[in-house]
Design a protein around this motif. Structure first.
Motif, PDB file in Angstrom:
ATOM      1  N   ILE A 209       0.805  -1.225  -0.012  1.00  0.00           N
ATOM      2  CA  ILE A 209      -0.167   0.077  -0.348  1.00  0.00           C
ATOM      3  C   ILE A 209       0.363   1.283   0.113  1.00  0.00           C
ATOM      4  CG2 ILE A 209      -2.088  -0.996   1.403  1.00  0.00           C
ATOM      5  CD1 ILE A 209      -1.195   0.401   3.469  1.00  0.00           C
ATOM      6  N   SER A 210       2.169   0.789  -0.314  1.00  0.00           N
ATOM      7  CA  SER A 210       3.004   2.138   0.534  1.00  0.00           C
ATOM      8  C   SER A 210       3.154   2.543  -1.530  1.00  0.00           C
ATOM      9  CB  SER A 210       4.607   1.738   0.620  1.00  0.00           C
ATOM     10  OG  SER A 210       5.046   3.200   0.576  1.00  0.00           O
ATOM     11  N   ILE A 211       3.365   4.349  -1.634  1.00  0.00           N
ATOM     12  CA  ILE A 211       3.447   4.414  -3.003  1.00  0.00           C
ATOM     13  C   ILE A 211       4.636   5.647  -3.161  1.00  0.00           C
ATOM     14  CG2 ILE A 211       0.881   4.623  -3.605  1.00  0.00           C
ATOM     15  CD1 ILE A 211       0.981   7.771  -2.752  1.00  0.00           C
ATOM     16  N   GLU A 212       5.860   5.601  -2.104  1.00  0.00           N
ATOM     17  CA  GLU A 212       6.546   5.856  -1.561  1.00  0.00           C
ATOM     18  C   GLU A 212       7.304   5.859  -4.267  1.00  0.00           C
ATOM     19  OE1 GLU A 212       8.547   4.732   1.456  1.00  0.00           O
ATOM     20  OE2 GLU A 212       8.069   6.701   2.808  1.00  0.00           O
ATOM     21  N   GLU A 213       7.883   4.586  -4.010  1.00  0.00           N
ATOM     22  CA  GLU A 213       8.149   3.737  -4.256  1.00  0.00           C
ATOM     23  C   GLU A 213       7.778   5.130  -5.959  1.00  0.00           C
ATOM     24  OE1 GLU A 213       9.279   0.295  -5.664  1.00  0.00           O
ATOM     25  OE2 GLU A 213      10.153  -0.186  -3.857  1.00  0.00           O
ATOM     26  N   THR A 252      -0.929   3.517 -10.558  1.00  0.00           N
ATOM     27  CA  THR A 252      -0.608   2.843  -9.742  1.00  0.00           C
ATOM     28  C   THR A 252      -1.146   2.823  -8.135  1.00  0.00           C
ATOM     29  OG1 THR A 252       0.981   1.473 -11.499  1.00  0.00           O
ATOM     30  CG2 THR A 252       1.164   1.493  -8.229  1.00  0.00           C
ATOM     31  N   ILE A 253      -1.023   4.547  -7.860  1.00  0.00           N
ATOM     32  CA  ILE A 253      -0.996   5.205  -6.921  1.00  0.00           C
ATOM     33  C   ILE A 253      -2.651   5.384  -6.784  1.00  0.00           C
ATOM     34  CG2 ILE A 253      -0.859   7.686  -6.330  1.00  0.00           C
ATOM     35  CD1 ILE A 253       2.044   8.259  -7.740  1.00  0.00           C
ATOM     36  N   ALA A 254      -2.645   5.607  -8.262  1.00  0.00           N
ATOM     37  CA  ALA A 254      -4.839   6.096  -7.427  1.00  0.00           C
ATOM     38  C   ALA A 254      -5.304   4.361  -6.199  1.00  0.00           C
ATOM     39  CB  ALA A 254      -5.010   5.687  -9.003  1.00  0.00           C
ATOM     40  N   SER A 255      -4.966   3.338  -7.314  1.00  0.00           N
ATOM     41  CA  SER A 255      -5.216   2.421  -6.869  1.00  0.00           C
ATOM     42  C   SER A 255      -4.771   1.800  -5.363  1.00  0.00           C
ATOM     43  CB  SER A 255      -4.801   1.148  -7.782  1.00  0.00           C
ATOM     44  OG  SER A 255      -3.424   0.712  -7.364  1.00  0.00           O
ATOM     45  N   LYS A 256      -3.377   2.204  -4.830  1.00  0.00           N
ATOM     46  CA  LYS A 256      -3.113   2.839  -3.665  1.00  0.00           C
ATOM     47  C   LYS A 256      -3.207   3.078  -2.708  1.00  0.00           C
ATOM     48  CE  LYS A 256       1.453  -0.499  -4.778  1.00  0.00           C
ATOM     49  NZ  LYS A 256       2.625   0.100  -4.357  1.00  0.00           N
ATOM     50  N   SER A 257      -3.427   4.025  -2.671  1.00  0.00           N
ATOM     51  CA  SER A 257      -3.732   5.116  -1.812  1.00  0.00           C
ATOM     52  C   SER A 257      -5.671   5.167  -1.290  1.00  0.00           C
ATOM     53  CB  SER A 257      -2.857   6.198  -2.559  1.00  0.00           C
ATOM     54  OG  SER A 257      -3.642   7.423  -1.012  1.00  0.00           O
ATOM     55  N   ARG A 258      -5.529   5.770   0.022  1.00  0.00           N
ATOM     56  CA  ARG A 258      -7.171   5.877   0.221  1.00  0.00           C
ATOM     57  C   ARG A 258      -6.744   7.456   1.060  1.00  0.00           C
ATOM     58  NH1 ARG A 258      -7.581   1.252   4.211  1.00  0.00           N
ATOM     59  NH2 ARG A 258      -5.267   1.995   5.168  1.00  0.00           N
ATOM     60  N   HIS A 259      -6.050   8.088   0.305  1.00  0.00           N
ATOM     61  CA  HIS A 259      -5.735   9.510   0.817  1.00  0.00           C
ATOM     62  C   HIS A 259      -6.878   9.953   0.066  1.00  0.00           C
ATOM     63  CE1 HIS A 259      -4.756  13.260   1.763  1.00  0.00           C
ATOM     64  NE2 HIS A 259      -4.592  12.811   3.271  1.00  0.00           N
ATOM     65  N   MET A 260      -8.085  11.217   0.341  1.00  0.00           N
ATOM     66  CA  MET A 260      -8.991  11.889  -0.692  1.00  0.00           C
ATOM     67  C   MET A 260      -8.503  12.746  -1.101  1.00  0.00           C
ATOM     68  SD  MET A 260     -11.463  10.198  -1.016  1.00  0.00           S
ATOM     69  CE  MET A 260     -11.968  10.892  -1.722  1.00  0.00           C
ATOM     70  N   GLY A 261      -7.086  13.461  -0.765  1.00  0.00           N
ATOM     71  CA  GLY A 261      -6.216  14.500  -1.237  1.00  0.00           C
ATOM     72  C   GLY A 261      -5.102  14.421  -2.167  1.00  0.00           C
ATOM     73  N   ILE A 262      -4.960  13.420  -1.803  1.00  0.00           N
ATOM     74  CA  ILE A 262      -4.338  12.534  -3.578  1.00  0.00           C
ATOM     75  C   ILE A 262      -4.752  11.486  -4.254  1.00  0.00           C
ATOM     76  CG2 ILE A 262      -2.414  10.119  -4.116  1.00  0.00           C
ATOM     77  CD1 ILE A 262      -1.191  10.743  -0.959  1.00  0.00           C
ATOM     78  N   LEU A 263      -6.180  11.376  -4.041  1.00  0.00           N
ATOM     79  CA  LEU A 263      -6.904  10.501  -4.838  1.00  0.00           C
ATOM     80  C   LEU A 263      -7.779  11.950  -5.915  1.00  0.00           C
ATOM     81  CD1 LEU A 263      -9.021   8.012  -3.225  1.00  0.00           C
ATOM     82  CD2 LEU A 263      -7.190   7.371  -5.029  1.00  0.00           C
ATOM     83  N   HIS A 264      -7.604  13.202  -5.235  1.00  0.00           N
ATOM     84  CA  HIS A 264      -8.556  14.763  -6.191  1.00  0.00           C
ATOM     85  C   HIS A 264      -6.774  14.830  -7.239  1.00  0.00           C
ATOM     86  CE1 HIS A 264     -11.887  15.357  -3.068  1.00  0.00           C
ATOM     87  NE2 HIS A 264     -11.863  13.837  -3.868  1.00  0.00           N
ATOM     88  N   ASN A 265      -5.726  15.033  -6.111  1.00  0.00           N
ATOM     89  CA  ASN A 265      -4.507  15.321  -7.204  1.00  0.00           C
ATOM     90  C   ASN A 265      -3.949  14.551  -8.572  1.00  0.00           C
ATOM     91  OD1 ASN A 265      -4.041  17.811  -5.527  1.00  0.00           O
ATOM     92  ND2 ASN A 265      -3.685  17.394  -4.074  1.00  0.00           N
TER      93      ASN A 265
END
Length: 284
Positions: A209-213, A252-265
């Motif tokens: 679930i990490s999106i750092e890479e 990939t970031i969109a599929s991993k993250s659950r953070h609404m701010g990240i998903l909007h960006n």
């Protein structure tokens, strides 16, 4: 950076010959050349194609060649033809003499200079082509400079959104870490587990679930995009490939993250990548 869109033309009138040559280009994945007006001049057609290939790497080119005798006011009166129509009318028993204007309009009575066919000279053709092709290349270069400015603006905006995602990911990671710790404590309090095995599986799950890479690769692609954008030669394909990679990381970031701010960006990031691909499609 050159655009693949351009147009140039040249018209030369010399020694009773008027030659017009138009050349235009639009985007194409390879170098594609079509020539009209030289179908009976295979050698000249090949010369023009080779000249384009030396000056352009990609694009669909269309060349139009028109050759005709120069229009002049050099009129020649042919008495024999005039007399022929007069005698013809008398023999047919015309009751009224023919009008002079009507007789002058008969074929062959009045001839205009420049009516005879002219052969296309290679030197004249290349003179017209060089001028038209120069204008086209100048337009492609100017359009390329405009495209570069648009790309730079889009890339700067894209970079800002990625930085927002990176900052949000740091906060998300801290939140996820606390959530993981609480859940681990609950599980370990309820069940007997193999702690080393459990720790390994937990670490693997956290990595999933990490999106750092993905963020790091996205930033790296943006840096590389700028390097290629400021390079020389045919760069359109390489830029398009990088944008495909950027889009893959964004998905990939969109599929991993659950953070609404990240998903909007990330929606804004994907939209910008689409805009970039539309512009890059016209870069040589």
């Amino acid at each position: 950076m050159n655009s693949m869109t351009g147009f140039g033309s040249c018209e030369i009138v010399r020694e009773g010959v008027k030659l017009r040559l138009d050349v235009k280009s639009v985007n194409h994945k390879n170098l594609d050349i079509r020539i009209k007006g030289l179908s009976e001049e295979a050698a000249l057609e090949l010369i023009v194609k080779n000249a384009i290939a030396k000056g352009a790497l990609r694009g669909h080119f269309e060349v139009y060649v028109s050759l005709e005798g120069e229009e002049t006011t050099d009129l020649t009166f042919v008495p024999e033809a005039y007399a022929f129509y007069e005698n013809l009318l008398r023999e047919k028993g015309a009751s009224h003499p023919a009008e002079v204007a009507w007789l002058l309009e008969r074929p062959g009575v009045v001839k205009q200079g420049g009516d005879e066919a002219k052969a296309l000279d290679e030197a004249l053709l290349m003179e017209a082509f060089d001028k038209a092709f120069y204008d086209l290349c100048l337009m492609r270069k100017k359009e390329g400079a405009n495209l570069k400015k648009v790309l730079e603006d889009h890339v700067a905006t894209l970079e800002n959104y990625v930085q927002k995602i990176k900052d949000a990911a740091v906060a998300e990671k801290a939140d996820e870490k606390e959530s993981f710790q609480r859940r681990v404590e609950e599980i370990m309090g309820e069940y007997e587990v193999d702690l080393p095995r459990f720790s390994t599986e937990l670490a693997l799950l956290y990595e999933k679930i990490s999106i750092e890479e993905e963020i790091a690769r996205l930033i790296s692609h943006i840096d590389q995009f700028r390097v290629i954008m400021n390079g020389k030669g045919s760069i359109g394909r390489r830029l398009d490939f990088l944008l495909q990679e950027m889009f893959r990381e964004a998905n990939t970031i969109a599929s991993k993250s659950r953070h609404m701010g990240i998903l909007h960006n990330i929606v804004e990031v994907k939209t910008l990548i689409d805009h970039l691909r539309e512009q890059v499609a016209n870069i040589e």
